[in-house]
Design a protein around this motif. Structure first.
Motif, PDB file in Angstrom:
ATOM      1  N   LEU A 146       7.958  -6.069   5.068  1.00  0.00           N
ATOM      2  CA  LEU A 146       8.586  -5.030   5.892  1.00  0.00           C
ATOM      3  C   LEU A 146       7.931  -3.678   5.648  1.00  0.00           C
ATOM      4  O   LEU A 146       7.692  -2.908   6.586  1.00  0.00           O
ATOM      5  N   ARG A 147       7.615  -3.393   4.402  1.00  0.00           N
ATOM      6  CA  ARG A 147       6.977  -2.119   4.090  1.00  0.00           C
ATOM      7  C   ARG A 147       5.547  -2.073   4.610  1.00  0.00           C
ATOM      8  O   ARG A 147       5.085  -1.043   5.117  1.00  0.00           O
ATOM      9  N   GLN A 148       4.854  -3.189   4.529  1.00  0.00           N
ATOM     10  CA  GLN A 148       3.440  -3.215   4.908  1.00  0.00           C
ATOM     11  C   GLN A 148       3.223  -3.210   6.412  1.00  0.00           C
ATOM     12  O   GLN A 148       2.166  -2.792   6.877  1.00  0.00           O
ATOM     13  N   ILE A 149       4.196  -3.668   7.182  1.00  0.00           N
ATOM     14  CA  ILE A 149       4.036  -3.651   8.643  1.00  0.00           C
ATOM     15  C   ILE A 149       4.544  -2.344   9.237  1.00  0.00           C
ATOM     16  O   ILE A 149       4.531  -2.145  10.448  1.00  0.00           O
ATOM     17  N   GLY A 150       5.019  -1.450   8.373  1.00  0.00           N
ATOM     18  CA  GLY A 150       5.439  -0.127   8.841  1.00  0.00           C
ATOM     19  C   GLY A 150       6.796  -0.096   9.496  1.00  0.00           C
ATOM     20  O   GLY A 150       7.027   0.716  10.412  1.00  0.00           O
ATOM     21  N   ALA A 151       7.715  -0.939   9.050  1.00  0.00           N
ATOM     22  CA  ALA A 151       9.069  -0.919   9.606  1.00  0.00           C
ATOM     23  C   ALA A 151       9.699   0.448   9.354  1.00  0.00           C
ATOM     24  O   ALA A 151       9.513   1.050   8.297  1.00  0.00           O
ATOM     25  N   GLU A 152      10.429   0.966  10.316  1.00  0.00           N
ATOM     26  CA  GLU A 152      11.050   2.285  10.210  1.00  0.00           C
ATOM     27  C   GLU A 152      12.067   2.299   9.073  1.00  0.00           C
ATOM     28  O   GLU A 152      13.028   1.521   9.074  1.00  0.00           O
ATOM     29  N   PRO A 153      11.879   3.170   8.056  1.00  0.00           N
ATOM     30  CA  PRO A 153      12.797   3.191   6.910  1.00  0.00           C
ATOM     31  C   PRO A 153      14.269   3.306   7.303  1.00  0.00           C
ATOM     32  O   PRO A 153      15.127   2.662   6.714  1.00  0.00           O
ATOM     33  N   LYS A 154      14.573   4.133   8.310  1.00  0.00           N
ATOM     34  CA  LYS A 154      15.970   4.322   8.721  1.00  0.00           C
ATOM     35  C   LYS A 154      16.592   3.006   9.172  1.00  0.00           C
ATOM     36  O   LYS A 154      17.776   2.734   8.905  1.00  0.00           O
ATOM     37  N   SER A 155      15.788   2.159   9.826  1.00  0.00           N
ATOM     38  CA  SER A 155      16.310   0.877  10.312  1.00  0.00           C
ATOM     39  C   SER A 155      16.576  -0.093   9.164  1.00  0.00           C
ATOM     40  O   SER A 155      17.289  -1.084   9.330  1.00  0.00           O
ATOM     41  N   LEU A 156      15.979   0.190   8.001  1.00  0.00           N
ATOM     42  CA  LEU A 156      16.146  -0.685   6.837  1.00  0.00           C
ATOM     43  C   LEU A 156      17.207  -0.174   5.867  1.00  0.00           C
ATOM     44  O   LEU A 156      17.514  -0.841   4.877  1.00  0.00           O
ATOM     45  N   PHE A 157      17.757   1.001   6.156  1.00  0.00           N
ATOM     46  CA  PHE A 157      18.631   1.678   5.207  1.00  0.00           C
ATOM     47  C   PHE A 157      19.804   0.797   4.751  1.00  0.00           C
ATOM     48  O   PHE A 157      20.038   0.620   3.549  1.00  0.00           O
ATOM     49  N   ALA A 158      20.537   0.241   5.689  1.00  0.00           N
ATOM     50  CA  ALA A 158      21.709  -0.586   5.348  1.00  0.00           C
ATOM     51  C   ALA A 158      21.300  -1.789   4.508  1.00  0.00           C
ATOM     52  O   ALA A 158      21.978  -2.146   3.533  1.00  0.00           O
ATOM     53  N   ALA A 159      20.185  -2.419   4.868  1.00  0.00           N
ATOM     54  CA  ALA A 159      19.714  -3.592   4.123  1.00  0.00           C
ATOM     55  C   ALA A 159      19.302  -3.217   2.699  1.00  0.00           C
ATOM     56  O   ALA A 159      19.530  -3.982   1.755  1.00  0.00           O
ATOM     57  N   MET A 160      18.724  -2.024   2.543  1.00  0.00           N
ATOM     58  CA  MET A 160      18.302  -1.594   1.210  1.00  0.00           C
ATOM     59  C   MET A 160      19.511  -1.312   0.316  1.00  0.00           C
ATOM     60  O   MET A 160      19.504  -1.623  -0.880  1.00  0.00           O
ATOM     61  N   ALA A 175      13.312  -1.302  -2.819  1.00  0.00           N
ATOM     62  CA  ALA A 175      14.446  -0.873  -1.999  1.00  0.00           C
ATOM     63  C   ALA A 175      14.708   0.620  -2.209  1.00  0.00           C
ATOM     64  O   ALA A 175      14.977   1.360  -1.245  1.00  0.00           O
ATOM     65  N   ALA A 176      14.606   1.062  -3.442  1.00  0.00           N
ATOM     66  CA  ALA A 176      14.830   2.472  -3.754  1.00  0.00           C
ATOM     67  C   ALA A 176      13.807   3.355  -3.041  1.00  0.00           C
ATOM     68  O   ALA A 176      14.154   4.411  -2.497  1.00  0.00           O
ATOM     69  N   GLN A 177      12.550   2.922  -3.023  1.00  0.00           N
ATOM     70  CA  GLN A 177      11.513   3.720  -2.366  1.00  0.00           C
ATOM     71  C   GLN A 177      11.826   3.929  -0.888  1.00  0.00           C
ATOM     72  O   GLN A 177      11.577   5.009  -0.335  1.00  0.00           O
ATOM     73  N   ILE A 178      12.377   2.917  -0.244  1.00  0.00           N
ATOM     74  CA  ILE A 178      12.712   3.040   1.181  1.00  0.00           C
ATOM     75  C   ILE A 178      13.876   4.006   1.363  1.00  0.00           C
ATOM     76  O   ILE A 178      13.889   4.822   2.293  1.00  0.00           O
ATOM     77  N   VAL A 179      14.873   3.935   0.482  1.00  0.00           N
ATOM     78  CA  VAL A 179      15.994   4.874   0.555  1.00  0.00           C
ATOM     79  C   VAL A 179      15.488   6.299   0.363  1.00  0.00           C
ATOM     80  O   VAL A 179      15.934   7.229   1.046  1.00  0.00           O
ATOM     81  N   PHE A 180      14.530   6.501  -0.551  1.00  0.00           N
ATOM     82  CA  PHE A 180      13.962   7.837  -0.761  1.00  0.00           C
ATOM     83  C   PHE A 180      13.343   8.366   0.531  1.00  0.00           C
ATOM     84  O   PHE A 180      13.456   9.545   0.854  1.00  0.00           O
ATOM     85  N   GLN A 181      12.653   7.471   1.264  1.00  0.00           N
ATOM     86  CA  GLN A 181      11.997   7.884   2.502  1.00  0.00           C
ATOM     87  C   GLN A 181      13.012   8.310   3.553  1.00  0.00           C
ATOM     88  O   GLN A 181      12.760   9.214   4.343  1.00  0.00           O
ATOM     89  N   VAL A 182      14.151   7.660   3.566  1.00  0.00           N
ATOM     90  CA  VAL A 182      15.192   7.978   4.545  1.00  0.00           C
ATOM     91  C   VAL A 182      15.898   9.274   4.176  1.00  0.00           C
ATOM     92  O   VAL A 182      16.362  10.011   5.044  1.00  0.00           O
ATOM     93  N   GLY A 183      15.946   9.573   2.878  1.00  0.00           N
ATOM     94  CA  GLY A 183      16.705  10.665   2.286  1.00  0.00           C
ATOM     95  C   GLY A 183      17.152  11.800   3.176  1.00  0.00           C
ATOM     96  O   GLY A 183      18.351  11.964   3.431  1.00  0.00           O
ATOM     97  N   PRO A 184      16.233  12.654   3.674  1.00  0.00           N
ATOM     98  CA  PRO A 184      16.649  13.833   4.441  1.00  0.00           C
ATOM     99  C   PRO A 184      17.514  13.510   5.664  1.00  0.00           C
ATOM    100  O   PRO A 184      18.315  14.328   6.080  1.00  0.00           O
ATOM    101  N   GLU A 185      17.332  12.331   6.237  1.00  0.00           N
ATOM    102  CA  GLU A 185      18.087  11.964   7.429  1.00  0.00           C
ATOM    103  C   GLU A 185      19.440  11.334   7.100  1.00  0.00           C
ATOM    104  O   GLU A 185      20.231  11.075   8.000  1.00  0.00           O
ATOM    105  N   ALA A 186      19.688  11.083   5.831  1.00  0.00           N
ATOM    106  CA  ALA A 186      20.897  10.342   5.474  1.00  0.00           C
ATOM    107  C   ALA A 186      21.694  11.000   4.356  1.00  0.00           C
ATOM    108  O   ALA A 186      22.387  10.321   3.605  1.00  0.00           O
ATOM    109  N   VAL A 187      21.615  12.330   4.267  1.00  0.00           N
ATOM    110  CA  VAL A 187      22.314  13.027   3.180  1.00  0.00           C
ATOM    111  C   VAL A 187      23.805  12.729   3.216  1.00  0.00           C
ATOM    112  O   VAL A 187      24.430  12.459   2.188  1.00  0.00           O
TER     113      VAL A 187
END
Length: 355
Positions: A146-160, A175-187
């Motif tokens: 999922l990370r290597q194909i460039g899946a949108e982090p926000k779309s993975l947030f719940a799964a992470m 999983a933590a790295q993906i949550v970090f990427q979403v961070g600003p949009e999910a405060v």
């Protein structure tokens, strides 16, 4: 073993025969005409991987795409994907194979999807579903894909978040790295999680994410202040770091941070002291001290080099030069701006220009 479903075992068997002085190539060519499709297809896969008589193996693999047996079809598709066959032909096979009976086949299917990069985003829903697989190897490969194909982090947030609540620590880091990427949009969502009795792993990731968000995390000040009383020292330290990075908007936490400067944990004390300086700082100052603390195991972010964690974030004006004092009490590697890493056992000063 030359016709095992696992490609690693096939290759190992071939190499073992070679090391024993046995030439397996004539036998492989003969196996391409074997009446059992399992023998034909797995042999063709091995020959393709070894770049052995590929012209003879490829027709067998194309024939294998028509097999009803999903395991055999996946083997053939994987070999053909390495030869560059188009994704519109093979991706549907790999997606279906994520539910194959054998875990090794499911892992192989998830790994094969990587070859198509961004073209494989259509596989994201199936890969997210595979994160619930009963096999840890499948879960890990699905997440990596999922990370290597460039899946949108926000779309993975719940799964992470679900993964971080689980006991499979092998996937917590990714999983933590993906949550970090979403961070600003999910405060808001992250702050809400801190109000709940979540697992320690998830709570720490939430705190780390807010620490990296900086000033935009100001709405989470109440939750971060409460986290200063967490049972885990690392959580308390990270909460203090997050409050400091928010800056003057975290003034409501000053009393709690003053209390934290008397914490039993030295790292919590250091970060709390630095956070108070940040919150009380004059936003217009041009000279400032950057305080850091060694926090083993912290995630990488934009203000960290190796294990030295910078906890001050200041806005800089274009065209203005700033003096930054990086203070280290022991031998750590520190990087500032674009300069090469250097060791320091005492305070040192460098100049950075805002760009």
């Amino acid at each position: 073993m030359l016709v095992d479903f696992d490609p690693k075992i096939r290759r190992m068997a071939f190499e073992t025969l070679q090391n024993l002085g046995v030439d397996a190539r004539p036998g492989l060519k003969k196996a391409l005409s074997h009446p059992d499709p399992h023998v034909r297809i797995t042999t063709a896969c091995l020959m393709t991987e070894l770049n052995l008589e590929v012209a003879l193996a490829e027709p067998i693999l194309l024939e294998g795409l028509k097999e009803k047996d999903q395991n055999l079809k996946t083997q053939a598709a994987d070999a053909l994907s390495s030869r560059g066959l188009q994704p519109d032909v093979l991706l549907p096979i790999f997606i279906a194979s994520l539910k194959a009976e054998l875990p090794s086949v499911r892992v192989q299917a998830a790994a094969s999807i990587v070859r198509y990069g961004a073209k494989a985003k259509q596989a994201a829903p199936a890969l997210i579903e595979a994160l619930d697989d009963s096999d840890s190897g499948v879960r890990a490969q699905a997440l990596a894909t999922l990370r290597q194909i460039g899946a949108e982090p926000k779309s993975l947030f719940a799964a992470m978040l679900k993964l971080l609540r689980g006991n499979d620590t092998a996937v917590h880091g990714q999983a933590a790295q993906i949550v970090f990427q979403v961070g600003p949009e999910a405060v808001g969502e992250i702050a809400a999680l801190l109000k709940k009795k979540e697992t320690p792993a998830l709570r720490l990731v939430c705190l780390q994410t807010l620490a990296m968000v900086g000033p935009p995390a100001k709405d989470a000040v109440p939750e971060l202040t409460q986290a200063l009383g967490d049972a885990a020292p690392r959580a308390r330290m990270t909460a203090a770091r997050a409050l400091g990075n928010i800056g003057p908007d975290a003034k409501a936490a000053i009393a709690a941070l003053e209390k934290a400067t008397k914490d039993d944990d030295v790292h919590v004390k250091q970060v709390a002291e630095a956070a108070l300086l940040q919150i009380r700082a004059d936003p217009n100052q041009k000279e400032f001290v950057v305080h850091g603390v060694l926090t083993a195991g912290d995630p990488p972010d934009r203000v960290r080099q190796q294990m030295f964690h910078v906890v001050h974030v200041y806005p800089m004006k274009k065209g203005t030069a700033y003096t930054i004092d990086l203070t280290s009490t022991t031998q750590w590697t520190i990087t500032c701006a674009s300069k090469m890493p250097r060791a320091s056992s005492s305070p040192w000063t460098t100049t950075a220009a805002a760009i």
